[in-house]
Design an enzyme around this catalytic site. Structure first.
Site, PDB file in Angstrom:
ATOM      1  N   LYS A 213       8.259  63.118  37.284  1.00 26.23           N
ATOM      2  CA  LYS A 213       7.158  63.417  38.220  1.00 26.23           C
ATOM      3  C   LYS A 213       7.230  64.890  38.595  1.00 26.23           C
ATOM      4  CE  LYS A 213       5.203  61.674  42.609  1.00 26.23           C
ATOM      5  NZ  LYS A 213       5.529  62.623  43.688  1.00 26.23           N
ATOM      6  N   HIS A 237       3.094  67.346  43.623  1.00 30.56           N
ATOM      7  CA  HIS A 237       3.693  66.703  44.805  1.00 30.56           C
ATOM      8  C   HIS A 237       2.720  66.743  45.989  1.00 30.56           C
ATOM      9  CE1 HIS A 237       7.924  65.284  45.742  1.00 30.56           C
ATOM     10  NE2 HIS A 237       7.374  65.167  46.931  1.00 30.56           N
ATOM     11  N   ARG A 240       2.844  69.949  48.119  1.00 36.24           N
ATOM     12  CA  ARG A 240       3.836  70.082  49.194  1.00 36.24           C
ATOM     13  C   ARG A 240       5.031  70.944  48.829  1.00 36.24           C
ATOM     14  NH1 ARG A 240       3.349  66.349  53.106  1.00 36.24           N
ATOM     15  NH2 ARG A 240       5.500  65.630  53.313  1.00 36.24           N
TER      16      ARG A 240
HETATM   17  C1  LIG Z   1       4.392  62.277  53.817  1.00 37.53           C
HETATM   18  C2  LIG Z   1       4.627  62.341  52.337  1.00 37.53           C
HETATM   19  C3  LIG Z   1       5.857  61.952  51.834  1.00 37.53           C
HETATM   20  C4  LIG Z   1       6.092  61.987  50.455  1.00 37.53           C
HETATM   21  N1  LIG Z   1       7.310  61.555  49.965  1.00 37.53           N
HETATM   22  C5  LIG Z   1       7.542  61.588  48.629  1.00 37.53           C
HETATM   23  C6  LIG Z   1       8.782  61.099  48.092  1.00 37.53           C
HETATM   24  O1  LIG Z   1       9.671  60.636  48.802  1.00 37.53           O
HETATM   25  N2  LIG Z   1       8.958  61.163  46.744  1.00 37.53           N
HETATM   26  C7  LIG Z   1       7.984  61.658  45.906  1.00 37.53           C
HETATM   27  O2  LIG Z   1       8.177  61.686  44.688  1.00 37.53           O
HETATM   28  N3  LIG Z   1       6.809  62.107  46.397  1.00 37.53           N
HETATM   29  C8  LIG Z   1       6.558  62.067  47.718  1.00 37.53           C
HETATM   30  N4  LIG Z   1       5.345  62.492  48.192  1.00 37.53           N
HETATM   31  C9  LIG Z   1       4.312  62.958  47.244  1.00 37.53           C
HETATM   32  C10 LIG Z   1       3.467  61.779  46.722  1.00 37.53           C
HETATM   33  O3  LIG Z   1       4.241  60.904  45.934  1.00 37.53           O
HETATM   34  C11 LIG Z   1       2.291  62.243  45.850  1.00 37.53           C
HETATM   35  O4  LIG Z   1       2.739  63.034  44.781  1.00 37.53           O
HETATM   36  C12 LIG Z   1       1.205  62.993  46.630  1.00 37.53           C
HETATM   37  O5  LIG Z   1       1.115  62.549  47.960  1.00 37.53           O
HETATM   38  C13 LIG Z   1      -0.136  62.806  45.916  1.00 37.53           C
HETATM   39  O6  LIG Z   1      -1.152  63.509  46.546  1.00 37.53           O
HETATM   40  P1  LIG Z   1      -2.198  62.835  47.583  1.00 37.53           P
HETATM   41  O7  LIG Z   1      -1.437  62.584  48.834  1.00 37.53           O
HETATM   42  O8  LIG Z   1      -3.226  63.901  47.727  1.00 37.53           O
HETATM   43  O9  LIG Z   1      -2.728  61.570  46.961  1.00 37.53           O
HETATM   44  C14 LIG Z   1       5.084  62.446  49.569  1.00 37.53           C
HETATM   45  C15 LIG Z   1       3.832  62.809  50.096  1.00 37.53           C
HETATM   46  C16 LIG Z   1       3.588  62.746  51.448  1.00 37.53           C
HETATM   47  C17 LIG Z   1       2.223  63.137  51.966  1.00 37.53           C
END
Ligand SMILES: Cc1cc2nc3c(=O)[nH]c(=O)nc-3n(C[C@H](O)[C@H](O)[C@H](O)COP(=O)(O)O)c2cc1C
Length: 340
Positions: A213, A237, A240
Site C-alpha cells: 500500500k 495514504h 496524509r
Molecule cells: C484517521 C485515519 C487513520 C488512518 N489509519 C491508517 C492505518 O492505520 N493504516 C493505513 O494503511 N492507512 C491508514 N489511513 C489511510 C487510509 O487507509 C486510506 O489510505 C485513506 O484514508 C484513503 O483516502 P480517503 O480517506 O480519502 O478515502 C488512515 C486514514 C485516516 C483518515
C-alpha cells in the site's frame, strides 16, 4: 432493506467527532487541511484535495442505446467474492486522530462486520500502539478472517511478529508509505523505506498473498510485481504522509498500463460515491478502498451504518453502470470517460 438514515448517522458522527472532523457535505480535505493528528492531509492538505479533485474532474460519457439494465457490481479479489468492488480502508488511531469517539475495538468491529454484512470486506491497520493491530485481529476473528491486514513496515523480526497476530486474514500487506509519520521514525527502532531486496525477502517469508500500500509510480508498481506482490494499493495514504503529490486517480492509468494482469490493483483516495468507484475501475483499479466516509459511518452508527453506506454506494454504482453501458464491474474501461 436497511432502515438506517445516513443523514442522522452523519449528524451523530459530527457530534461525536467535534473539532476532529466537521463532516463536511463533500469530504474534500479543505476544512481539515493540515489537521494531523486528525482527519486532514499533510501540510497544505494538497495531496488529499488532489485526490478528490482528480476524481471530480473526470466526467462520464452517458450512453443509453445498449442492453445493460441489470449490471453486475460484484467482483472477486484474493479468492473472495465481493458484492461490490469497495473495501473499507485500514484506519487506526481513534484516540490520537479522532479524540476517541469509539474505541479501537469498536471501530474495527463496526467496519469488518458492516463490510461483511454488505457482502464486501474491510481492512485492518496498524500503528504506534500494538493494541491497534490486536483490535483488528479480534475483529478479523469475528468475521472468520474475511478482511485484509496492513502492517506498518516495522524493522526486522518485529514485522513478522505483527504478521503472526493476523493468521487468518485473506491477505496481508504493508503501508510502506507509513515511513512518512514522524512518530514512527522517532522510535528507538525506526521504520525506514524498504529497498526492493527487502520487499522480496519479506514477501517470500510471509508465505501469503502480500499487498503493498502506498504505490504512486509505475516503476515502483513494477518493482512490487517483480518482488512477488499479489497486489498493490495505488494510494498516497489519503494525502496524509507527503504534501504536494498528485491525486491517486491521476497516476492510476500509467500504473495500470505497467502492471495490470500481473497483480491485483486496488486504489484509494477521495472515493466518495458509486460514480467515483466506477471512475477508478475505468482507470484500471479492480477495487477501491474508502477511508474517511467509512469513519463517519462507523462512528455515527456502527456496523449497520457501514453496511448502509456500502449499500448506497452499490446502488449508485449500478446506476452509473447502466448509464455508461457497463454490464460487469470488471469490464469498465477508459472509453466510459469523456475526453472532450
Ligand atoms: C484517521 C485515519 C487513520 C488512518 N489509519 C491508517 C492505518 O492505520 N493504516 C493505513 O494503511 N492507512 C491508514 N489511513 C489511510 C487510509 O487507509 C486510506 O489510505 C485513506 O484514508 C484513503 O483516502 P480517503 O480517506 O480519502 O478515502 C488512515 C486514514 C485516516 C483518515
Amino acid at each position: 432493506m436497511s432502515q438506517v438514515d445516513l443523514k442522522q448517522v452523519r449528524a451523530r458522527a459530527k457530534e461525536l467527532l467535534g473539532s476532529y472532523c466537521r463532516v463536511c457535505p463533500v469530504c474534500d480535505g479543505r476544512a481539515c487541511a493540515g489537521q494531523l493528528p486528525g482527519m486532514g492531509g499533510a501540510g497544505s492538505g494538497s495531496s488529499f484535495m488532489n485526490n478528490v479533485r482528480a476524481l471530480s474532474e473526470l466526467k462520464f460519457n452517458l450512453r443509453v442505446l445498449h442492453g445493460v439494465s441489470e449490471p453486475d457490481t460484484s467482483t472477486e479479489i484474493f479468492g473472495q467474492k465481493l458484492s461490490l468492488p469497495v473495501l473499507a480502508a485500514p484506519v487506526t488511531g481513534m484516540k490520537h486522530h479522532l479524540g476517541e469517539p469509539v474505541s479501537e475495538d469498536e471501530y474495527a468491529q463496526a467496519v469488518l462486520l458492516g463490510c461483511r454484512d454488505a457482502g464486501s470486506m474491510g481492512c485492518v491497520g496498524d500503528g504506534t500502539q500494538p493494541e491497534f493491530l490486536e483490535a483488528g485481529a479480534r475483529a478479523l476473528g469475528a468475521v472468520e478472517g474475511r478482511g485484509l491486514a496492513f502492517i506498518k513496515p516495522w524493522p526486522g523480526q518485529e514485522f513478522f511478529d505483527a504478521l503472526d497476530k493476523v493468521p487468518n486474514a485473506v491477505a496481508v500487506g504493508s503501508d510502506l508509505d507509513g515511513v512518512g509519520f514522524a512518530l514512527l521514525r522517532a522510535r528507538e527502532n525506526p521504520v525506514k523505506p524498504w529497498p526492493p531486496s527487502k520487499l522480496k525477502e519479506v514477501i517470500a517469508r510471509a508465505g501469503r498473498p502480500f499487498i503493498v500500500k502506498g504505490v504512486m509510480t509505475p516503476d515502483e508498481a513494477e518493482l512490487c510485481a517483480q518482488a512477488g506482490a499479489a497486489g498493490i494499493v495505488v494510494s498516497n495514504h489519503g494525502g496524509r504522509v507527503l504534501d504536494m503529490t498528485p491525486g491517486s486517480a491521476q497516476v492510476l492509468p500509467a500504473i495500470a498500463r505497467a502492471v495490470k494482469g500481473s497483480l491485483t490493483i486496488l486504489a484509494d483516495g477521495g472515493v466518495r460515491s458509486g460514480g467515483d468507484v466506477l471512475k477508478m475501475l475505468a482507470l484500471g483499479a479492480e477495487a477501491v478502498l474508502i477511508g474517511r466516509p467509512v469513519i463517519v459511518a462507523a462512528v455515527g452508527g456502527g456496523s449497520e451504518s457501514v453496511a448502509a453506506y456500502l449499500d448506497t454506494l452499490q446502488k449508485e454504482l449500478a446506476t452509473a453502470m447502466i448509464l455508461t453501458g457497463v454490464a460487469r464491474a470488471d469490464e469498465a474501461g477508459p472509453e466510459i470517460l469523456w475526453r472532450g
